[in-house]
Design a protein around this motif. Structure first.
Motif, short mmCIF file in Angstrom:
data_model
loop_
_atom_site.label_atom_id
_atom_site.label_comp_id
_atom_site.label_asym_id
_atom_site.label_seq_id
_atom_site.Cartn_x
_atom_site.Cartn_y
_atom_site.Cartn_z
N UNK A 8 35.79 40.28 29.31
CA UNK A 8 36.78 41.38 29.54
C UNK A 8 37.44 41.10 30.99
N UNK A 9 36.62 40.57 32.00
CA UNK A 9 37.37 40.51 33.28
C UNK A 9 38.44 39.58 33.23
N UNK A 10 38.15 38.36 32.35
CA UNK A 10 39.12 37.33 32.14
C UNK A 10 40.74 37.86 31.67
N UNK A 11 40.07 38.72 30.69
CA UNK A 11 41.40 39.36 29.98
C UNK A 11 42.30 40.38 30.76
N UNK A 12 41.61 40.82 31.69
CA UNK A 12 42.39 41.95 32.45
C UNK A 12 42.63 41.59 33.77
N UNK A 13 41.49 41.82 34.77
CA UNK A 13 41.75 41.73 36.17
C UNK A 13 41.93 40.29 36.42
N UNK A 14 41.50 39.20 35.77
CA UNK A 14 41.77 37.82 36.36
C UNK A 14 43.07 37.36 35.89
N UNK A 15 43.57 37.86 34.51
CA UNK A 15 44.77 37.69 34.12
C UNK A 15 45.93 38.37 34.91
N UNK A 16 45.51 39.68 35.33
CA UNK A 16 46.65 40.37 36.48
C UNK A 16 46.71 39.09 37.60
N UNK A 17 45.65 38.76 38.07
CA UNK A 17 45.96 37.53 39.27
C UNK A 17 46.71 36.40 38.71
N UNK A 18 46.37 36.02 37.70
CA UNK A 18 46.98 34.83 37.05
C UNK A 18 48.34 35.00 36.81
N UNK A 76 31.81 29.31 38.30
CA UNK A 76 30.94 29.30 39.19
C UNK A 76 31.36 28.84 40.67
N UNK A 77 32.28 27.97 40.44
CA UNK A 77 32.91 27.45 41.73
C UNK A 77 33.95 28.41 42.27
N UNK A 78 34.10 29.60 41.64
CA UNK A 78 35.01 30.47 42.07
C UNK A 78 36.65 30.40 41.83
N UNK A 79 36.83 29.64 40.89
CA UNK A 79 38.23 29.52 40.33
C UNK A 79 38.80 30.77 39.57
N UNK A 80 39.84 31.31 39.90
CA UNK A 80 40.22 32.39 38.82
C UNK A 80 40.80 32.02 37.48
N UNK A 81 39.95 32.41 36.47
CA UNK A 81 40.33 31.81 35.18
C UNK A 81 41.10 33.05 34.43
N UNK A 82 41.97 32.93 33.85
CA UNK A 82 42.58 34.02 32.82
C UNK A 82 42.14 33.43 31.63
#
Ligand SMILES: [Zn+2]
Length: 442
Positions: A344-354, A297-303
């Protein structure tokens, strides 16, 4: 019009693209040229426009981006099941550290080869790792054909691995040099945790990360006892120390973040720091539950990460996704708290950013061909209303029937194309005697 030529066409009943619209394509196909996805669409369109040297028809299946494991210690497969049902600090100091202080390069490489094979077979194509002898972890990652960010871990000096800080910095720089030109492998600066290093060392290691332009990862605020220990030693909480020493930055990656205050979440967000969520490890070690929804909710990218196989005890990202979804719902008594798509976003797109890989995490043209397929022709995956639901709530890593990384088929229907798992498994069995001897001589 003449069809275009490509190297590989992959067909499946559904494609979870993870593109901007989170588009689901029914009866789809993906055209791959070299390492890159050339086109994604309906099978009829792809077949009309593309001719491939090779076609992989996955039958009743879901094609999706390769999963990204944002936190693991891949060689710890060798310690899987050696010590369970213990609190974090006791588990670390009385079991993991005594075993690990006797590790050799050969053992680390063996554990890494086992872990990489396990992950490829369960749909993971990229990992953020941290351990000792990461040069040979890199060898295993390279051989398997996956992607990784590698981090040579260090503790307060002198440690069993480094006599002085300079020894550690030299090793980290050498690791950086070794993989500087590697397309699939990057490196990072990796202090173990605030309570196992000291703040001045952390600051010095951040200077190194800045100079080499590397990500800087650390375990942080994993449990209440860790916070207590950090308070007793340094008079401050773990995240507070990181903030006060200027270590919350865009290049910073924090693992766990279980025992955090709302104010600390604000600091993490404000600095552009990213976090990795490791629900199964946190549950198994009794560390607690990360307030993940607050971070998001705070907008932190989480993998999303499995952590090592000694605290999980598998490296199955499907298992981890299911737990991540269930845990927040139960914890917050709110079934809407953690939707399947967010996980699924966490395990794909957010992970890529991470991991800092900009060209993976989605199936769309121009991205790297990091693709996995789930075999949907199984009892526990029937009938299909919504493929996304099955991926998060019903499927497991054992349902993966195809893993492709950078356009290379690494695994298909139980067969590995880059590694010999029979040899790896046989060798791994032998590690048991060695680990038990280490514990005897504590
Ligand atoms: Zn960890």
């Amino acid at each position: 019009m003449q069809p275009n030529k490509c190297d590989l066409i992959i067909k499946g009943s559904y494609i979870l693209t993870q593109n901007e619209e989170r588009e689901l394509i029914k009866d789809g196909a993906i055209a791959v040229s070299g390492k890159i996805i050339s086109a994604v669409g309906k099978l009829s369109d792809i077949e009309q426009n593309w001719i491939a040297d090779k076609t992989v028809d996955c039958g009743k299946s879901v094609l999706m981006p390769g999963l990204i494991n944002s936190h693991t210690h891949v060689p710890m497969t060798l310690m899987r099941g050696v010590a369970d049902d213990l609190p974090l600090l006791e588990w670390l100091h009385n079991y993991m550290f005594p075993i690990e202080s006797g590790l050799t390069k050969d053992l680390v490489e063996l554990g890494a080869r086992l872990g990489c094979a396990e992950m490829v077979a369960s749909g993971t194509t990229a990992i953020f790792d941290g351990y000792m002898y990461e040069d040979v972890v890199g060898k295993a990652v390279d051989e398997t054909g996956m992607k990784a960010v590698l981090g040579e871990g260090f503790f307060k000096f002198p440690s069993p691995f480094f006599k002085t800080a300079q020894d550690a910095w030299d090793t980290i720089e050498a690791l950086h040099d070794q993989f500087a030109e590697h397309e699939r492998i990057k490196t990072s600066v990796t202090p173990h945790a605030v309570f196992t290093t000291d703040p001045d060392q952390l600051a010095e290691s951040m200077e190194l990360a800045e100079r080499l332009d590397l990500l800087w990862q650390i375990h942080a605020a994993e449990s209440v006892p860790e916070t207590k220990l950090t308070l007793e030693t340094f008079g401050k909480r773990p995240i507070e120390i990181l903030k006060d020493y200027g270590l919350l930055r865009e290049r910073t990656r924090l693992h766990h973040c279980v025992d955090v205050t709302d104010e600390e979440i604000g600091w993490i967000k404000g600095s552009g720091t990213m976090i990795a969520h490791n629900p199964q490890s946190n549950l198994k070690l009794g560390s607690g539950i990360c307030p993940l929804t607050k971070f998001i909710a705070a907008g932190v990218n989480a993998g999303l990460g499995t952590d090592g196989a000694a605290s999980n005890n598998n490296l199955d990202m499907f298992d981890e996704m299911r737990t991540a979804a269930m845990l927040q719902k139960g914890f917050l008594r709110d079934p809407e708290a953690m939707p399947a798509q967010t996980v699924l976003d966490m395990a794909t797109l957010c992970g890529a950013d991470f991991l800092g890989f900009k060209d993976t995490g989605a199936i769309k043209s121009g991205m790297k061909a990091d693709i996995v397929a789930i075999n949907m022709d199984k009892m526990h995956l029937k009938p299909v209303y919504n493929p996304l639901s099955h991926v998060i709530y019903s499927a497991g890593g054992q349902d993966v029937c195809l893993t492709v990384c950078d356009g290379e088929v690494l695994y298909r229907d139980g067969e590995f194309f880059s590694v010999d798992v029979e040899i790896i498994s046989r060798e791994a069995e032998k590690a048991v005697e060695w680990a038990l001897k280490r514990l005897e001589s504590r």
